[in-house]
Scaffold this motif. Sequence first.
Motif, PDB file in Angstrom:
ATOM      1  N   HIS A 159      89.807  11.059  61.087  1.00 21.25           N
ATOM      2  CA  HIS A 159      90.688  12.224  61.012  1.00 21.25           C
ATOM      3  C   HIS A 159      90.099  13.268  60.071  1.00 21.25           C
ATOM      4  O   HIS A 159      89.759  12.974  58.917  1.00 21.25           O
ATOM      5  N   GLU A 162      91.044  13.923  56.309  1.00 18.95           N
ATOM      6  CA  GLU A 162      91.099  12.763  55.418  1.00 18.95           C
ATOM      7  C   GLU A 162      89.755  12.590  54.703  1.00 18.95           C
ATOM      8  O   GLU A 162      89.048  11.605  54.868  1.00 18.95           O
ATOM      9  N   HIS A 288      91.190   5.570  56.291  1.00 17.52           N
ATOM     10  CA  HIS A 288      92.004   6.753  56.565  1.00 17.52           C
ATOM     11  C   HIS A 288      92.694   7.107  55.265  1.00 17.52           C
ATOM     12  O   HIS A 288      92.571   6.416  54.261  1.00 17.52           O
ATOM     13  N   SER A 289      93.427   8.206  55.286  1.00 15.79           N
ATOM     14  CA  SER A 289      94.292   8.492  54.149  1.00 15.79           C
ATOM     15  C   SER A 289      95.544   9.175  54.702  1.00 15.79           C
ATOM     16  O   SER A 289      95.478   9.776  55.777  1.00 15.79           O
TER      17      SER A 289
HETATM   18 ZN    ZN Z   1      93.922   8.994  59.640  1.00 15.21          ZN
END
Ligand code: ZN
Length: 412
Positions: A159, A162, A288-289
């Motif tokens: 993403h 992120e 991810h974040s």
């Molecule tokens: Zn993500």
Amino acid sequence: MKKKSLVLLLAVFSIFTFSAVKKAQSTDHNYYWMKISAKDKFERSIIANLGVAIEIVKEDYVIAYGSNVELEKIQQLGKLEASSNLALENDFPAKDAGYHNYVELTSELQTLATQNPDLVQILSIAKTTEGRDIWALRITADFSEAEQKPAMIYMGGHHAREHLSVELPLMLAQYLVNQFRAGNPRIVQLVKTRDIHIIPTVNPDGMEYDIKDASYKMWRKNRSKNSDGTFGVDLNRNYGFQWGTGGSSSDTSSETYKGPSAFSEIETIAVKNYIEAHTNISTLLSFHSFSKLILYPWGHKYQAIETANDQAVHETMAKKMSDWNGYEPQQSSALYIASGDTTDWSYGVHKIISFTFELDPANTGFGGGGFYPGVGVINPVFQKNLEPMLYLLEYADNPYRVLNVGIGPITR
Ligand code: ZN
Ligand code: 0X9
């Protein structure tokens, strides 16, 4: 662009083969970085007179920045050694300069590989829609035997916004090499006995778009041009296991657009091909974040993994890792149902023991601040996740060891 970027640019040029030069048009004002041969002040003056800005002077060449018109003139002189129109102006806002933009990331990876050819290989696993390489690093002490060693893969940056998820795999690569050189016995042992794969950013186009003009765009997807002119597919909804069965969208402008078909995207196909080419991979960690979570399959349905031992391995490992990073361990679908994510595919199709980490900060409620937590978190978040990262690598020989019941290693 930071000073560091200019210096690192030299390394970048060493990996760009002569990139395609766009044809000059009077209305066209594309800008390029150019490596131009010039061996003395006289030759440099000729180049300067053409209108480019010389940024770096070396013994027999310069690095300059200029328009397509100037580039063509230099080409006609026969002096152009390399050029790149990658958008180097894409950079983080000054306060977040400690994060790596794509050029900086590329340079760091390239430098690591160039300076440690016995330990690190760099490979482009695909060229994105916008022409960026998706880099994979392979770290091991003896490449000729790599396929015979247990392997693990770390990925970040699915993403775009992120960014912290890109820093961790980069730092891990640097840590492994530095500690190996320093003689840290644990790391020496791991690097000798494991085949380590690191893809710091799966989505370089999205990541660069998110920082374009030094202002955050809150962008999530890649930069594929959809059939209706909108942009982007959610790469964490595009993997081909139970694709499109819930928690993803058919609406092209949705944040969770799943794409026109499973594995429709260059980025997800690249990851698929790479993992399938390395059948020794037994553990996977996708960063991810944010929200401080440790997630494991399934994500596309509420039911637990059917094979009791596989469920137990994921649960046991997740719980153990939470002791170190303090994140909450849970099944992905406990967060929400989403189909087509990386880990459902890697476990569902290949039985790789697979985790998604949602890094810091904790879920703080409304607003996008959590995606941009500042540079101060980079080091502490790396430190608290180091032990989990090494733990998964250690158990890559046979993750079922965590159950202490003597089940054989995964074979694919
Ligand atoms: Zn993500
Ligand atoms: O929604 C996602 O892709 C992940 N969260 S994020 O905020 N980084 O976008 C979580 C994926 C977890 N997987 C499932 N719930 N299936």
